[in-house]
Scaffold this motif. Structure first.
Motif, PDB file in Angstrom:
ATOM      1  N   ILE A 139       0.812  -1.212   0.000  1.00 36.70           N
ATOM      2  CA  ILE A 139       0.000   0.000   0.000  1.00 36.70           C
ATOM      3  C   ILE A 139       0.848   1.266   0.000  1.00 36.70           C
ATOM      4  CG2 ILE A 139      -1.735   1.305   1.272  1.00 36.70           C
ATOM      5  CD1 ILE A 139      -2.814  -1.319   2.284  1.00 36.70           C
ATOM      6  N   VAL A 140       1.854   1.294   0.858  1.00 40.07           N
ATOM      7  CA  VAL A 140       2.683   2.506   0.964  1.00 40.07           C
ATOM      8  C   VAL A 140       3.378   2.781  -0.371  1.00 40.07           C
ATOM      9  CG1 VAL A 140       4.589   3.597   2.172  1.00 40.07           C
ATOM     10  CG2 VAL A 140       3.017   2.150   3.426  1.00 40.07           C
ATOM     11  N   ASN A 141       3.949   1.762  -0.969  1.00 44.04           N
ATOM     12  CA  ASN A 141       4.618   1.950  -2.252  1.00 44.04           C
ATOM     13  C   ASN A 141       3.646   2.402  -3.338  1.00 44.04           C
ATOM     14  OD1 ASN A 141       7.069   1.308  -1.263  1.00 44.04           O
ATOM     15  ND2 ASN A 141       7.179  -0.744  -2.150  1.00 44.04           N
ATOM     16  N   ALA A 142       2.461   1.830  -3.334  1.00 41.88           N
ATOM     17  CA  ALA A 142       1.475   2.196  -4.351  1.00 41.88           C
ATOM     18  C   ALA A 142       1.106   3.668  -4.224  1.00 41.88           C
ATOM     19  CB  ALA A 142       0.230   1.319  -4.214  1.00 41.88           C
ATOM     20  N   ILE A 143       0.861   4.116  -2.987  1.00 38.97           N
ATOM     21  CA  ILE A 143       0.491   5.519  -2.783  1.00 38.97           C
ATOM     22  C   ILE A 143       1.634   6.431  -3.206  1.00 38.97           C
ATOM     23  CG2 ILE A 143      -0.096   7.267  -1.066  1.00 38.97           C
ATOM     24  CD1 ILE A 143      -1.503   5.021   0.490  1.00 38.97           C
ATOM     25  N   MET A 144       2.840   6.038  -2.826  1.00 40.43           N
ATOM     26  CA  MET A 144       3.996   6.871  -3.192  1.00 40.43           C
ATOM     27  C   MET A 144       4.128   7.018  -4.703  1.00 40.43           C
ATOM     28  SD  MET A 144       6.978   5.759  -0.631  1.00 40.43           S
ATOM     29  CE  MET A 144       8.292   6.567  -1.517  1.00 40.43           C
ATOM     30  N   SER A 145       3.928   5.929  -5.423  1.00 37.67           N
ATOM     31  CA  SER A 145       4.104   5.998  -6.872  1.00 37.67           C
ATOM     32  C   SER A 145       3.035   6.880  -7.500  1.00 37.67           C
ATOM     33  CB  SER A 145       4.045   4.600  -7.484  1.00 37.67           C
ATOM     34  OG  SER A 145       2.720   4.128  -7.479  1.00 37.67           O
ATOM     35  N   ASN A 163      29.113   8.538  -9.104  1.00 29.54           N
ATOM     36  CA  ASN A 163      28.005   8.693  -8.182  1.00 29.54           C
ATOM     37  C   ASN A 163      27.592  10.147  -8.194  1.00 29.54           C
ATOM     38  OD1 ASN A 163      27.874   6.089  -7.420  1.00 29.54           O
ATOM     39  ND2 ASN A 163      29.149   6.355  -5.597  1.00 29.54           N
ATOM     40  N   LEU A 164      26.468  10.429  -8.801  1.00 30.37           N
ATOM     41  CA  LEU A 164      26.014  11.800  -8.831  1.00 30.37           C
ATOM     42  C   LEU A 164      25.412  12.143  -7.475  1.00 30.37           C
ATOM     43  CD1 LEU A 164      24.364  12.029 -12.325  1.00 30.37           C
ATOM     44  CD2 LEU A 164      26.452  13.143 -11.536  1.00 30.37           C
ATOM     45  N   GLU A 165      25.847  13.270  -6.978  1.00 28.78           N
ATOM     46  CA  GLU A 165      25.390  13.657  -5.646  1.00 28.78           C
ATOM     47  C   GLU A 165      23.870  13.772  -5.600  1.00 28.78           C
ATOM     48  OE1 GLU A 165      26.329  17.033  -2.354  1.00 28.78           O
ATOM     49  OE2 GLU A 165      27.339  17.156  -4.285  1.00 28.78           O
ATOM     50  N   GLU A 166      23.324  14.321  -6.712  1.00 31.06           N
ATOM     51  CA  GLU A 166      21.880  14.502  -6.776  1.00 31.06           C
ATOM     52  C   GLU A 166      21.143  13.170  -6.649  1.00 31.06           C
ATOM     53  OE1 GLU A 166      19.704  17.016  -6.764  1.00 31.06           O
ATOM     54  OE2 GLU A 166      21.514  18.077  -6.129  1.00 31.06           O
ATOM     55  N   ILE A 167      21.692  12.165  -7.306  1.00 27.72           N
ATOM     56  CA  ILE A 167      21.045  10.856  -7.277  1.00 27.72           C
ATOM     57  C   ILE A 167      21.142  10.258  -5.883  1.00 27.72           C
ATOM     58  CG2 ILE A 167      21.183   8.491  -8.159  1.00 27.72           C
ATOM     59  CD1 ILE A 167      21.959   9.710 -10.849  1.00 27.72           C
ATOM     60  N   GLU A 168      22.265  10.451  -5.254  1.00 23.19           N
ATOM     61  CA  GLU A 168      22.415   9.942  -3.896  1.00 23.19           C
ATOM     62  C   GLU A 168      21.409  10.601  -2.958  1.00 23.19           C
ATOM     63  OE1 GLU A 168      26.435   9.321  -2.590  1.00 23.19           O
ATOM     64  OE2 GLU A 168      26.093   7.641  -3.943  1.00 23.19           O
ATOM     65  N   LYS A 169      21.178  11.886  -3.191  1.00 25.99           N
ATOM     66  CA  LYS A 169      20.211  12.581  -2.341  1.00 25.99           C
ATOM     67  C   LYS A 169      18.819  12.025  -2.566  1.00 25.99           C
ATOM     68  CE  LYS A 169      22.403  17.061  -2.002  1.00 25.99           C
ATOM     69  NZ  LYS A 169      22.464  18.270  -2.823  1.00 25.99           N
ATOM     70  N   GLN A 170      18.536  11.655  -3.815  1.00 29.75           N
ATOM     71  CA  GLN A 170      17.220  11.129  -4.155  1.00 29.75           C
ATOM     72  C   GLN A 170      16.820   9.990  -3.229  1.00 29.75           C
ATOM     73  OE1 GLN A 170      14.704  11.903  -6.145  1.00 29.75           O
ATOM     74  NE2 GLN A 170      15.916  13.777  -6.305  1.00 29.75           N
ATOM     75  N   VAL A 220      15.547  11.264  -0.173  1.00 28.50           N
ATOM     76  CA  VAL A 220      14.226  11.854  -0.408  1.00 28.50           C
ATOM     77  C   VAL A 220      13.163  10.765  -0.380  1.00 28.50           C
ATOM     78  CG1 VAL A 220      12.783  12.976  -2.145  1.00 28.50           C
ATOM     79  CG2 VAL A 220      15.096  13.804  -1.731  1.00 28.50           C
ATOM     80  N   ILE A 221      13.447   9.642  -1.038  1.00 26.79           N
ATOM     81  CA  ILE A 221      12.474   8.556  -1.086  1.00 26.79           C
ATOM     82  C   ILE A 221      12.239   7.978   0.305  1.00 26.79           C
ATOM     83  CG2 ILE A 221      12.137   6.180  -1.900  1.00 26.79           C
ATOM     84  CD1 ILE A 221      13.321   7.123  -4.551  1.00 26.79           C
ATOM     85  N   ALA A 222      13.311   7.852   1.077  1.00 28.74           N
ATOM     86  CA  ALA A 222      13.146   7.328   2.436  1.00 28.74           C
ATOM     87  C   ALA A 222      12.216   8.234   3.243  1.00 28.74           C
ATOM     88  CB  ALA A 222      14.506   7.209   3.116  1.00 28.74           C
ATOM     89  N   PHE A 224      15.868  -1.651   0.449  1.00 29.14           N
ATOM     90  CA  PHE A 224      15.852  -0.190   0.315  1.00 29.14           C
ATOM     91  C   PHE A 224      16.084   0.464   1.677  1.00 29.14           C
ATOM     92  CE2 PHE A 224      13.552   1.388  -3.678  1.00 29.14           C
ATOM     93  CZ  PHE A 224      14.193   0.446  -4.461  1.00 29.14           C
ATOM     94  N   GLY A 225      16.861   1.510   1.665  1.00 23.70           N
ATOM     95  CA  GLY A 225      17.053   2.264   2.900  1.00 23.70           C
ATOM     96  C   GLY A 225      15.735   2.867   3.351  1.00 23.70           C
ATOM     97  N   THR A 226      15.387   2.667   4.605  1.00 23.32           N
ATOM     98  CA  THR A 226      14.074   3.084   5.096  1.00 23.32           C
ATOM     99  C   THR A 226      14.202   3.598   6.521  1.00 23.32           C
ATOM    100  OG1 THR A 226      13.100   1.309   3.782  1.00 23.32           O
ATOM    101  CG2 THR A 226      11.700   2.299   5.455  1.00 23.32           C
ATOM    102  N   LEU A 227      13.426   4.609   6.834  1.00 20.37           N
ATOM    103  CA  LEU A 227      13.448   5.138   8.200  1.00 20.37           C
ATOM    104  C   LEU A 227      12.576   4.269   9.106  1.00 20.37           C
ATOM    105  CD1 LEU A 227      13.074   8.934   7.378  1.00 20.37           C
ATOM    106  CD2 LEU A 227      15.158   7.656   7.838  1.00 20.37           C
ATOM    107  N   LEU A 228      13.069   4.052  10.305  1.00 19.21           N
ATOM    108  CA  LEU A 228      12.331   3.216  11.257  1.00 19.21           C
ATOM    109  C   LEU A 228      12.358   3.888  12.626  1.00 19.21           C
ATOM    110  CD1 LEU A 228      11.004   0.530  12.111  1.00 19.21           C
ATOM    111  CD2 LEU A 228      13.283  -0.430  12.340  1.00 19.21           C
ATOM    112  N   ARG A 229      11.187   3.951  13.249  1.00 15.79           N
ATOM    113  CA  ARG A 229      11.123   4.563  14.582  1.00 15.79           C
ATOM    114  C   ARG A 229      11.628   3.569  15.623  1.00 15.79           C
ATOM    115  NH1 ARG A 229       5.401   5.464  15.656  1.00 15.79           N
ATOM    116  NH2 ARG A 229       5.256   3.667  14.295  1.00 15.79           N
ATOM    117  N   THR A 230      12.457   4.040  16.536  1.00 13.93           N
ATOM    118  CA  THR A 230      12.930   3.150  17.581  1.00 13.93           C
ATOM    119  C   THR A 230      11.896   3.038  18.694  1.00 13.93           C
ATOM    120  OG1 THR A 230      14.052   5.000  18.633  1.00 13.93           O
ATOM    121  CG2 THR A 230      15.375   3.614  17.203  1.00 13.93           C
TER     122      THR A 230
END
Lengths: 175, 147
Positions: free
Chosen positions: A166-172, B13-20, B23-25, B103-109
């Motif tokens: 779901i999360v990926n779908a919404i993001m896309s 390694n383009l810096e912009e792409i690395e930042k992307q 951004v996605i995370a 994929f790199g992802t943020l996770l709450r501790t």
């Protein structure tokens, strides 16, 4: 009671709106003329627009806007505008034959092209709507529709593309 | 730069792409948080494989059957030498089934807090799924939902 002549330009305001306007008009607002459209852009490019609004300015520089807000699909408008631009540039290029017959023939062709395009578009939309839900749960589809503000077809497609994540779908969809 | 001439081995390694990727995370975290404000976590399904992810998580990491440890863990538990080794085995199980498993992802501790500077760590997607699916199932995220 005098009758209102046909075609008269009368806007009927509800009692509450009238009251609101009266109160606000006492705040020393200045009417701003010549505003054709007020648009609010939301996060996912969703636009809420008020056509032919009444706009007032306060002394402090804030604005008060009256009018009926409508949801406006910006991407659709953009596509339409681009199509129009393409068509005008196309017709500008062939400046060879300008006899009345030729012009008429051109117009007919253009009209037909437009017509078929419309049909095509309709078919596309239908195809999208007809996207099979498969084993996706209805709740998930509705959640994606709500969150990303898209049609059912698009939501199903995105869910399928992302293996029902779901999360990926919404993001896309919200890019 | 067309795709045909793109050589991944020699590409910079383009810096912009690395930042992307950061951004996605962040976008992913925002989207997930928005979902939690609309739907109770205990009613939310994240992937097709929630059951598998959850059950294997509990098998490999029985310590998180303790709800308090599930609610709040320390970065050390994931990133210490032994932690890393255990997680690597777990993560490898989902290589084939989960699209974005690494994929790199943020996770709450801490499930009782928002994504914050000191309560968020960088993990991989399958770790996010493991913790968040488990937290959702135990209702630890239900407080976020305003309804």
């Amino acid at each position: 009671m005098s009758a209102i002549p046909t075609n008269a330009n009368v806007t009927v305001l509800s009692k509450n709106e009238k009251k609101a306007r009266e109160i606000i008009s006492k705040l020393g607002l200045k009417k701003v003329n010549g505003i054709v459209r007020v648009a609010f852009r939301k996060k996912n490019n969703e636009i809420i627009a008020i056509e032919r609004p009444e706009v007032y300015k306060t002394v402090g520089g804030n604005y008060v806007v009256f009018g009926e807000p409508k949801k406006d699909d910006f991407t659709q408008r953009l596509a339409a505008a681009q199509q129009q631009l393409q068509q005008t540039t196309l017709s500008d290029n062939d400046t060879v034959d300008r006899s009345p017959e030729a012009i008429q023939a051109d117009m007919k062709a253009a009209a037909e092209a437009n017509e078929s395009k419309k049909d095509e578009k309709k078919e596309n939309d239908e195809a999208e709507e007809a996207e099979e839900a498969g084993d996706l749960s209805n709740e998930d589809i509705e959640l994606v529709m709500q969150q990303a503000n898209v049609s059912r077809g698009k939501a199903i497609k995105a869910l399928k593309q992302h293996d029902a994540d779901i999360v990926n779908a919404i993001m896309s969809l919200s890019k | 730069m067309s795709l045909n001439t793109f050589d991944a081995n020699n590409a910079d390694n383009l810096e912009e792409i690395e930042k992307q990727f950061a951004v996605i995370a962040v976008e992913q975290a925002e989207t997930y948080w928005n979902l939690l404000t609309k739907v109770k976590g205990s009613k939310l399904r994240l992937t097709k494989h929630d059951d598998e992810i959850y059950n294997t998580f509990m098998q490999h990491f029985p310590e998180y059957k303790d709800i308090e440890r599930l609610r709040k863990f320390s970065e050390e538990e994931l990133k210490s030498k032994t932690g890393k080794e255990r997680w690597r085995k777990y993560i490898a199980l989902f290589e084939k089934t989960i699209e974005d498993y690494n994929f790199g992802t943020l996770l709450r501790t801490d499930a009782s807090d928002e994504y914050g500077q000191h309560t968020t760590i960088f993990a991989v997607r399958i770790q996010f799924y493991a913790f968040e699916i488990a937290r959702n199932r135990h209702g630890l995220n239900d407080w976020i939902c305003s309804n």
